[in-house]
Design a protein around this motif. Sequence first.
Motif, mmCIF file in Angstrom:
data_model
loop_
_atom_site.group_PDB
_atom_site.id
_atom_site.type_symbol
_atom_site.label_atom_id
_atom_site.label_comp_id
_atom_site.label_asym_id
_atom_site.label_seq_id
_atom_site.Cartn_x
_atom_site.Cartn_y
_atom_site.Cartn_z
ATOM 1 N N GLN A 1 0.843 -1.196 0.000
ATOM 2 C CA GLN A 1 0.000 0.000 0.000
ATOM 3 C C GLN A 1 0.879 1.247 0.000
ATOM 4 O OE1 GLN A 1 -3.106 -0.064 -0.463
ATOM 5 N NE2 GLN A 1 -3.579 -2.199 -0.079
ATOM 6 N N THR A 2 0.454 2.245 -0.744
ATOM 7 C CA THR A 2 1.183 3.507 -0.823
ATOM 8 C C THR A 2 0.196 4.663 -0.713
ATOM 9 O OG1 THR A 2 1.023 3.621 -3.235
ATOM 10 C CG2 THR A 2 2.981 2.541 -2.327
ATOM 11 N N TYR A 3 0.741 5.844 -0.483
ATOM 12 C CA TYR A 3 -0.065 7.054 -0.535
ATOM 13 C C TYR A 3 0.716 8.129 -1.279
ATOM 14 C CZ TYR A 3 2.663 8.865 3.458
ATOM 15 O OH TYR A 3 3.668 9.296 4.280
ATOM 16 N N GLU A 4 0.005 9.092 -1.819
ATOM 17 C CA GLU A 4 0.611 10.133 -2.653
ATOM 18 C C GLU A 4 0.906 11.389 -1.839
ATOM 19 O OE1 GLU A 4 1.006 10.093 -6.254
ATOM 20 O OE2 GLU A 4 0.656 7.941 -6.047
ATOM 21 N N MET A 5 2.004 12.045 -2.191
ATOM 22 C CA MET A 5 2.354 13.367 -1.654
ATOM 23 C C MET A 5 2.872 14.198 -2.814
ATOM 24 S SD MET A 5 3.986 12.850 2.100
ATOM 25 C CE MET A 5 3.806 14.602 2.394
ATOM 26 N N ALA A 6 3.079 15.480 -2.578
ATOM 27 C CA ALA A 6 3.528 16.374 -3.645
ATOM 28 C C ALA A 6 4.629 17.289 -3.126
ATOM 29 C CB ALA A 6 2.354 17.198 -4.158
ATOM 30 N N ALA A 7 5.395 17.840 -4.072
ATOM 31 C CA ALA A 7 6.434 18.819 -3.774
ATOM 32 C C ALA A 7 6.637 19.683 -5.011
ATOM 33 C CB ALA A 7 7.741 18.140 -3.367
ATOM 34 N N SER A 8 7.056 20.916 -4.799
ATOM 35 C CA SER A 8 7.288 21.855 -5.894
ATOM 36 C C SER A 8 8.759 22.257 -5.881
ATOM 37 C CB SER A 8 6.391 23.084 -5.696
ATOM 38 O OG SER A 8 6.649 24.050 -6.678
ATOM 39 N N PHE A 9 9.453 21.993 -6.987
ATOM 40 C CA PHE A 9 10.888 22.285 -7.083
ATOM 41 C C PHE A 9 11.143 23.425 -8.065
ATOM 42 C CE2 PHE A 9 10.803 17.795 -5.869
ATOM 43 C CZ PHE A 9 11.701 17.786 -4.816
ATOM 44 N N ARG A 10 12.144 24.257 -7.754
ATOM 45 C CA ARG A 10 12.580 25.277 -8.703
ATOM 46 C C ARG A 10 13.214 24.617 -9.914
ATOM 47 N NH1 ARG A 10 17.023 27.260 -10.233
ATOM 48 N NH2 ARG A 10 18.272 26.269 -8.641
ATOM 49 N N SER A 11 13.958 23.542 -9.678
ATOM 50 C CA SER A 11 14.574 22.782 -10.755
ATOM 51 C C SER A 11 14.498 21.298 -10.417
ATOM 52 C CB SER A 11 16.037 23.177 -10.939
ATOM 53 O OG SER A 11 16.675 22.298 -11.842
ATOM 54 N N ALA A 12 13.879 20.540 -11.292
ATOM 55 C CA ALA A 12 13.786 19.096 -11.095
ATOM 56 C C ALA A 12 14.696 18.370 -12.074
ATOM 57 C CB ALA A 12 12.339 18.644 -11.269
ATOM 58 N N GLU A 13 15.766 19.034 -12.456
ATOM 59 C CA GLU A 13 16.722 18.457 -13.405
ATOM 60 C C GLU A 13 17.296 17.160 -12.857
ATOM 61 O OE1 GLU A 13 20.957 19.701 -15.520
ATOM 62 O OE2 GLU A 13 19.880 21.150 -14.305
ATOM 63 N N GLY A 14 17.286 16.125 -13.684
ATOM 64 C CA GLY A 14 17.891 14.859 -13.313
ATOM 65 C C GLY A 14 16.922 13.825 -12.778
ATOM 66 N N ILE A 15 15.670 14.205 -12.533
ATOM 67 C CA ILE A 15 14.701 13.204 -12.092
ATOM 68 C C ILE A 15 13.580 13.105 -13.115
ATOM 69 C CG2 ILE A 15 15.225 13.521 -9.644
ATOM 70 C CD1 ILE A 15 12.476 14.940 -9.407
ATOM 71 N N ALA A 16 12.868 12.004 -13.070
ATOM 72 C CA ALA A 16 11.759 11.756 -13.996
ATOM 73 C C ALA A 16 10.779 10.822 -13.300
ATOM 74 C CB ALA A 16 12.276 11.131 -15.289
ATOM 75 N N VAL A 17 9.672 10.563 -13.953
ATOM 76 C CA VAL A 17 8.718 9.604 -13.416
ATOM 77 C C VAL A 17 9.432 8.257 -13.279
ATOM 78 C CG1 VAL A 17 6.579 8.352 -13.903
ATOM 79 C CG2 VAL A 17 6.717 10.806 -14.368
ATOM 80 N N GLY A 18 9.310 7.646 -12.130
ATOM 81 C CA GLY A 18 9.988 6.384 -11.853
ATOM 82 C C GLY A 18 11.239 6.534 -11.010
ATOM 83 N N THR A 19 11.700 7.773 -10.787
ATOM 84 C CA THR A 19 12.886 8.004 -9.970
ATOM 85 C C THR A 19 12.607 7.579 -8.525
ATOM 86 O OG1 THR A 19 13.581 9.870 -11.353
ATOM 87 C CG2 THR A 19 14.484 9.784 -9.125
ATOM 88 N N GLU A 20 13.616 7.001 -7.892
ATOM 89 C CA GLU A 20 13.471 6.539 -6.508
ATOM 90 C C GLU A 20 13.338 7.704 -5.541
ATOM 91 O OE1 GLU A 20 16.665 4.032 -5.256
ATOM 92 O OE2 GLU A 20 16.184 2.466 -6.701
ATOM 93 N N VAL A 21 12.527 7.505 -4.498
ATOM 94 C CA VAL A 21 12.444 8.403 -3.353
ATOM 95 C C VAL A 21 13.058 7.634 -2.195
ATOM 96 C CG1 VAL A 21 10.916 9.672 -1.805
ATOM 97 C CG2 VAL A 21 10.359 9.510 -4.238
ATOM 98 N N ARG A 22 14.056 8.242 -1.527
ATOM 99 C CA ARG A 22 14.782 7.548 -0.458
ATOM 100 C C ARG A 22 14.701 8.323 0.844
ATOM 101 N NH1 ARG A 22 20.447 6.118 -3.550
ATOM 102 N NH2 ARG A 22 19.517 5.042 -5.340
ATOM 103 N N LEU A 23 14.725 7.573 1.926
ATOM 104 C CA LEU A 23 14.782 8.121 3.277
ATOM 105 C C LEU A 23 15.899 7.369 3.991
ATOM 106 C CD1 LEU A 23 13.538 9.856 5.579
ATOM 107 C CD2 LEU A 23 11.979 7.962 6.000
ATOM 108 N N ALA A 24 16.931 8.074 4.420
ATOM 109 C CA ALA A 24 18.103 7.469 5.067
ATOM 110 C C ALA A 24 18.763 6.431 4.162
ATOM 111 C CB ALA A 24 17.723 6.851 6.407
ATOM 112 N N GLY A 25 18.721 6.662 2.850
ATOM 113 C CA GLY A 25 19.357 5.768 1.896
ATOM 114 C C GLY A 25 18.525 4.567 1.499
#
Length: 152
Positions: free
Chosen positions: A39-63
């Motif tokens: 199970q997952t839930y959605e969150m959002a964030a707004s970046f000035r520059s999202a260079e280098g990431i795309a849909v499917g990029t990993e989200v990590r917490l403490a590695g």
Amino acid sequence: MATQDNTITEVLVGAAVLAVATGFFFYASGTTGAGAGGQTYEMAASFRSAEGIAVGTEVRLAGVRVGTVTDMTLDPVSFRAETTFSLRDDIVLPDDSAIAIASEGLLGGNFVEIIPGGSPFNYGPGDMITDTQGAVSLITLLMRFVSGDGTQ
């Protein structure tokens, strides 16, 4: 009789190749998390520059991988990259947590890193993380170094 032996051999080799390919598919989908049914839930964030990431990029917490970027759009008013990402539902973030685009190294890829805060209050599903840090462009840093523009 030799033709029948060749046909049987070809069928057996074809079946073996198909079995190996199927095994590889299941291994790859399990390793990358594509087959994960948690199970997952959605969150959002707004970046000035999202260079280098795309849909499917990993989200990590403490590695540790805890989610994936699921959507990216450009806000036509603020010209910021609006990102949506999914997190495992066992991850609860304090509402003063930050999110940044980080790099695995000089030649490595980028990922989204969550820096947890210490607030007793938590973000909920659908909330937007407001403390963000966009991607740092290596070329921009090198140009500043070369030109001597070391403003601090």
